[in-house]
Design a protein around this motif. Structure first.
Motif, PDB file in Angstrom:
ATOM      1  N   ILE A 114       0.846  -1.205   0.000  1.00  0.00           N
ATOM      2  CA  ILE A 114       0.000   0.000   0.000  1.00  0.00           C
ATOM      3  C   ILE A 114       0.880   1.255   0.000  1.00  0.00           C
ATOM      4  O   ILE A 114       0.660   2.196  -0.761  1.00  0.00           O
ATOM      5  N   ARG A 115       1.905   1.240   0.853  1.00  0.00           N
ATOM      6  CA  ARG A 115       2.782   2.411   0.931  1.00  0.00           C
ATOM      7  C   ARG A 115       3.544   2.618  -0.377  1.00  0.00           C
ATOM      8  O   ARG A 115       3.770   3.750  -0.809  1.00  0.00           O
ATOM      9  N   PHE A 116       3.920   1.512  -1.001  1.00  0.00           N
ATOM     10  CA  PHE A 116       4.638   1.598  -2.289  1.00  0.00           C
ATOM     11  C   PHE A 116       3.776   2.341  -3.307  1.00  0.00           C
ATOM     12  O   PHE A 116       4.247   3.223  -4.031  1.00  0.00           O
TER      13      PHE A 116
ATOM     14  N   SER B 183      16.745  20.503   6.438  1.00  0.00           N
ATOM     15  CA  SER B 183      15.438  19.833   6.524  1.00  0.00           C
ATOM     16  C   SER B 183      15.429  18.633   5.611  1.00  0.00           C
ATOM     17  O   SER B 183      16.101  18.622   4.574  1.00  0.00           O
ATOM     18  N   ARG B 184      14.654  17.645   5.983  1.00  0.00           N
ATOM     19  CA  ARG B 184      14.498  16.460   5.140  1.00  0.00           C
ATOM     20  C   ARG B 184      13.309  16.586   4.204  1.00  0.00           C
ATOM     21  O   ARG B 184      13.341  16.090   3.083  1.00  0.00           O
ATOM     22  N   ALA B 185      12.262  17.229   4.672  1.00  0.00           N
ATOM     23  CA  ALA B 185      11.014  17.241   3.899  1.00  0.00           C
ATOM     24  C   ALA B 185      10.238  18.514   4.220  1.00  0.00           C
ATOM     25  O   ALA B 185      10.389  19.087   5.288  1.00  0.00           O
TER      26      ALA B 185
ATOM     27  N   ALA C  51       6.687   9.820   1.062  1.00  0.00           N
ATOM     28  CA  ALA C  51       6.927   8.777   0.051  1.00  0.00           C
ATOM     29  C   ALA C  51       8.311   8.183   0.265  1.00  0.00           C
ATOM     30  O   ALA C  51       9.204   8.844   0.794  1.00  0.00           O
ATOM     31  N   LYS C  52       8.451   6.922  -0.130  1.00  0.00           N
ATOM     32  CA  LYS C  52       9.789   6.324  -0.042  1.00  0.00           C
ATOM     33  C   LYS C  52      10.471   6.581  -1.390  1.00  0.00           C
ATOM     34  O   LYS C  52      10.698   5.674  -2.187  1.00  0.00           O
ATOM     35  N   ALA C  53      10.736   7.862  -1.615  1.00  0.00           N
ATOM     36  CA  ALA C  53      11.335   8.322  -2.857  1.00  0.00           C
ATOM     37  C   ALA C  53      12.848   8.334  -2.694  1.00  0.00           C
ATOM     38  O   ALA C  53      13.362   8.820  -1.677  1.00  0.00           O
TER      39      ALA C  53
ATOM     40  N   ASN D 191      14.743  11.450  -1.418  1.00  0.00           N
ATOM     41  CA  ASN D 191      14.712  11.842  -0.003  1.00  0.00           C
ATOM     42  C   ASN D 191      15.990  11.404   0.705  1.00  0.00           C
ATOM     43  O   ASN D 191      16.478  12.082   1.609  1.00  0.00           O
ATOM     44  N   TYR D 192      16.485  10.257   0.288  1.00  0.00           N
ATOM     45  CA  TYR D 192      17.673   9.705   0.949  1.00  0.00           C
ATOM     46  C   TYR D 192      18.912  10.429   0.447  1.00  0.00           C
ATOM     47  O   TYR D 192      19.807  10.768   1.231  1.00  0.00           O
ATOM     48  N   ALA D 193      18.942  10.709  -0.857  1.00  0.00           N
ATOM     49  CA  ALA D 193      20.069  11.467  -1.418  1.00  0.00           C
ATOM     50  C   ALA D 193      20.210  12.807  -0.699  1.00  0.00           C
ATOM     51  O   ALA D 193      21.309  13.226  -0.342  1.00  0.00           O
TER      52      ALA D 193
ATOM     53  N   GLU E 229      10.389  15.108  14.144  1.00  0.00           N
ATOM     54  CA  GLU E 229       9.642  14.378  13.118  1.00  0.00           C
ATOM     55  C   GLU E 229      10.101  12.924  13.047  1.00  0.00           C
ATOM     56  O   GLU E 229       9.490  12.055  13.612  1.00  0.00           O
ATOM     57  N   GLU E 230      11.199  12.636  12.354  1.00  0.00           N
ATOM     58  CA  GLU E 230      11.664  11.246  12.269  1.00  0.00           C
ATOM     59  C   GLU E 230      13.160  11.253  11.997  1.00  0.00           C
ATOM     60  O   GLU E 230      13.748  12.298  11.712  1.00  0.00           O
ATOM     61  N   ALA E 231      13.758  10.052  12.057  1.00  0.00           N
ATOM     62  CA  ALA E 231      15.194   9.955  11.767  1.00  0.00           C
ATOM     63  C   ALA E 231      15.387   9.501  10.318  1.00  0.00           C
ATOM     64  O   ALA E 231      14.412   9.340   9.579  1.00  0.00           O
ATOM     65  N   GLY E 232      16.624   9.257   9.926  1.00  0.00           N
ATOM     66  CA  GLY E 232      16.953   8.936   8.535  1.00  0.00           C
ATOM     67  C   GLY E 232      16.188   7.751   7.980  1.00  0.00           C
ATOM     68  O   GLY E 232      15.630   7.809   6.889  1.00  0.00           O
ATOM     69  N   THR E 233      16.171   6.652   8.741  1.00  0.00           N
ATOM     70  CA  THR E 233      15.434   5.470   8.290  1.00  0.00           C
ATOM     71  C   THR E 233      14.590   4.904   9.422  1.00  0.00           C
ATOM     72  O   THR E 233      14.310   3.707   9.464  1.00  0.00           O
ATOM     73  N   MET E 234      14.192   5.768  10.340  1.00  0.00           N
ATOM     74  CA  MET E 234      13.408   5.300  11.488  1.00  0.00           C
ATOM     75  C   MET E 234      12.401   6.365  11.915  1.00  0.00           C
ATOM     76  O   MET E 234      12.690   7.562  11.830  1.00  0.00           O
TER      77      MET E 234
ATOM     78  N   GLY F 266       5.625   4.588   9.039  1.00  0.00           N
ATOM     79  CA  GLY F 266       6.385   3.356   9.257  1.00  0.00           C
ATOM     80  C   GLY F 266       5.519   2.167   9.670  1.00  0.00           C
ATOM     81  O   GLY F 266       4.613   2.300  10.486  1.00  0.00           O
ATOM     82  N   VAL F 267       5.851   1.011   9.122  1.00  0.00           N
ATOM     83  CA  VAL F 267       5.145  -0.224   9.486  1.00  0.00           C
ATOM     84  C   VAL F 267       5.535  -0.618  10.914  1.00  0.00           C
ATOM     85  O   VAL F 267       4.698  -1.060  11.709  1.00  0.00           O
ATOM     86  N   THR F 268       6.806  -0.435  11.254  1.00  0.00           N
ATOM     87  CA  THR F 268       7.250  -0.770  12.613  1.00  0.00           C
ATOM     88  C   THR F 268       6.609   0.191  13.620  1.00  0.00           C
ATOM     89  O   THR F 268       6.188  -0.230  14.700  1.00  0.00           O
ATOM     90  N   ARG F 269       6.533   1.458  13.262  1.00  0.00           N
ATOM     91  CA  ARG F 269       5.888   2.453  14.139  1.00  0.00           C
ATOM     92  C   ARG F 269       4.461   2.036  14.452  1.00  0.00           C
ATOM     93  O   ARG F 269       4.027   2.028  15.602  1.00  0.00           O
TER      94      ARG F 269
ATOM     95  N   GLY G 195      12.142   0.852  12.917  1.00  0.00           N
ATOM     96  CA  GLY G 195      12.229   0.683  11.466  1.00  0.00           C
ATOM     97  C   GLY G 195      12.570  -0.758  11.123  1.00  0.00           C
ATOM     98  O   GLY G 195      13.063  -1.499  11.972  1.00  0.00           O
ATOM     99  N   THR G 196      12.318  -1.131   9.891  1.00  0.00           N
ATOM    100  CA  THR G 196      12.512  -2.521   9.468  1.00  0.00           C
ATOM    101  C   THR G 196      13.949  -3.011   9.686  1.00  0.00           C
ATOM    102  O   THR G 196      14.156  -4.134  10.135  1.00  0.00           O
ATOM    103  N   ALA G 197      14.937  -2.172   9.380  1.00  0.00           N
ATOM    104  CA  ALA G 197      16.331  -2.625   9.414  1.00  0.00           C
ATOM    105  C   ALA G 197      16.721  -3.157  10.784  1.00  0.00           C
ATOM    106  O   ALA G 197      17.200  -4.273  10.908  1.00  0.00           O
TER     107      ALA G 197
HETATM  108  C1  LIG Z   1      12.534   7.848   6.386  1.00  0.00           C
HETATM  109  C2  LIG Z   1      12.104   6.610   7.074  1.00  0.00           C
HETATM  110  N1  LIG Z   1      11.337   6.700   8.181  1.00  0.00           N
HETATM  111  C3  LIG Z   1      10.891   5.619   8.829  1.00  0.00           C
HETATM  112  C4  LIG Z   1      11.217   4.337   8.408  1.00  0.00           C
HETATM  113  C5  LIG Z   1      10.664   3.143   9.117  1.00  0.00           C
HETATM  114  O1  LIG Z   1       9.665   2.535   8.370  1.00  0.00           O
HETATM  115  P1  LIG Z   1       9.352   0.970   8.498  1.00  0.00           P
HETATM  116  O2  LIG Z   1       9.043   0.732   9.929  1.00  0.00           O
HETATM  117  O3  LIG Z   1       8.176   0.754   7.613  1.00  0.00           O
HETATM  118  O4  LIG Z   1      10.577   0.259   8.057  1.00  0.00           O
HETATM  119  C6  LIG Z   1      12.028   4.189   7.266  1.00  0.00           C
HETATM  120  C7  LIG Z   1      12.404   2.841   6.789  1.00  0.00           C
HETATM  121  O5  LIG Z   1      11.707   2.264   5.999  1.00  0.00           O
HETATM  122  C8  LIG Z   1      12.474   5.343   6.583  1.00  0.00           C
HETATM  123  O6  LIG Z   1      13.241   5.228   5.482  1.00  0.00           O
END
Ligand SMILES: Cc1ncc(COP(=O)(O)O)c(C=O)c1O
Length: 353
Positions: free
Chosen positions: A95-97, A184-186, A194-196, A199-201, A230-235, A257-260, A300-302
């Motif tokens: 769905i998020r994709f 700022s990130r966003a 979006a998982k664009a 955003n990471y670049a 707000e949030e961290a790089g991948t969390m 986030g799915v983990t959130r 986060g997933t990782a």
């Molecule tokens: C920017 C960002 N925030 C949060 C998350 C955590 O999301 P999820 O729990 O779905 O992995 C991620 C990783 O996917 C992320 O890249």
């Protein structure tokens, strides 16, 4: 479509498995035997193909290189003690994709391509999912604009692909963070949710500056005022003040986030007091100073849950206390127990392959 969604499978002649040194893996560097590829052309998705992992042919004018139409997902497959393999909430990633796809003017990927594609691919390479504490197979579905030509307009051709990489117990040492007060990130109305790929670049340069100061991550604050977490790089980020669990509400700058979502459900099940609301840096610093700030952790997933050891905001630095009854540890254990089929799955999050 129907249950019998057809995927063409072209198997590798000889598996790379026996030549893979699982004791010395670098995260995201080793890929399994197969990958999935599905092309969107003339307004429709063609038949998905699973084939040996390897290079793809693209021309230098391929649009993804010029205008960055690229999105991805990150998820994992886990093996239980009996050798069965499970995905964790894959529908949520699908769905998020598609939310990401829509925002980047890309076509949505049908459920059978994403979910059946994932299941078929994981099943084919299931010997790459190692059994053991913290071991998993990292799954990376992604989509790129694959039309050739440098006109600044959405591509008319796309490639949806899935690649998979064996992952091990994730421990990166202590994590200390800087709360952003400048970069700022966003932004409102942007693509933060979006998982664009872009955003990471955009986060790499500020993150390098943080690393140079000895901080492993940035907690982004809102772009307009830099006053709210707000949030961290991948969390996503959680804060425990007293015994209340706080996290920022979802908005168009934050990845949902799915983990959130899973942590919030587990916290609700455990009867904890939860507040999904804006958390100001002022409130955080005051709680740190009066001793009521007990924990900050990322989800986060990782890494599932990452406890934050300390933070810096402008000139203010704070080290978090070490707790015996840490929420972070409780959620990490509970989530892993569900993922590895060691606990009841009350919410139907596990999907058996
Ligand atoms: C920017 C960002 N925030 C949060 C998350 C955590 O999301 P999820 O729990 O779905 O992995 C991620 C990783 O996917 C992320 O890249």
């Amino acid at each position: 479509m129907t249950d019998a969604y057809e995927i063409v499978i072209d198997k590798i002649q000889e598996s790379k498995l026996s030549h893979t040194d699982f004791d010395n893996l670098t995260f995201g560097k080793t890929f399994t035997d197969h990958m999935l590829e599905c092309t969107w052309r003339d307004g429709k998705w063609e038949t998905a193909v699973i084939k040996p992992y390897g290079p793809i042919m693209v021309e230098p004018s391929c649009k993804v290189f010029h205008y960055g139409q690229a999105i991805f997902e990150g998820m994992k497959a886990f093996k239980d003690d009996a050798g069965d393999v499970f995905l964790f909430r894959p529908e949520d990633n699908w769905i998020r994709f598609n939310e990401s796809a829509k925002r980047l003017a890309m076509p949505e990927v049908p459920e059978e391509v994403f979910i059946e594609g994932l299941k078929t691919l994981v099943n084919l390479d299931k010997d790459w999912v190692r059994h053991g504490e913290g071991l998993s197979l990292y799954l990376r579905p992604f989509m790129i604009a694959s039309e050739n030509g440098v006109a600044a307009a959405p591509s008319t051709e796309y490639k949806f692909m899935i690649v998979m990489s064996p992952a091990f117990a994730y421990y990166k040492g202590d994590v200390r963070v800087i709360i952003a007060s400048d970069y700022s990130r966003a932004a409102d109305g942007g693509v933060g949710y979006a998982k664009a790929a872009g955003n990471y670049a955009a986060s790499f340069y500020p993150n390098n500056l943080a690393l140079a100061e000895g901080y492993q991550q940035i907690i982004w604050s809102d772009a307009a005022s830099h006053e709210y977490l707000e949030e961290a790089g991948t969390m996503n980020i959680f804060v425990r003040i007293g015994d209340t669990l706080l996290t920022a509400p979802n908005n168009d700058r934050i990845l949902n986030g799915v983990t959130r979502r899973s942590v919030l459900q587990l916290a609700k099940d455990a009867g904890l007091t939860i507040e999904e609301r804006r958390i100001s840096v002022k409130e955080l610093n005051e709680a740190a100073q009066n001793g009521s700030l007990k924990e900050i952790f990322g989800s986060g997933t990782a890494a599932v849950i990452v406890p934050i050891k300390g933070y810096k905001h402008k000139d203010f630095k704070y080290e978090l206390p070490i707790l015996e009854d840490s929420y972070a540890e409780q959620f990490k254990t509970a989530l892993k127990d569900i993922q590895y089929n060691r606990a009841d799955d009350q919410h139907g999050w596990r999907v058996k392959i």
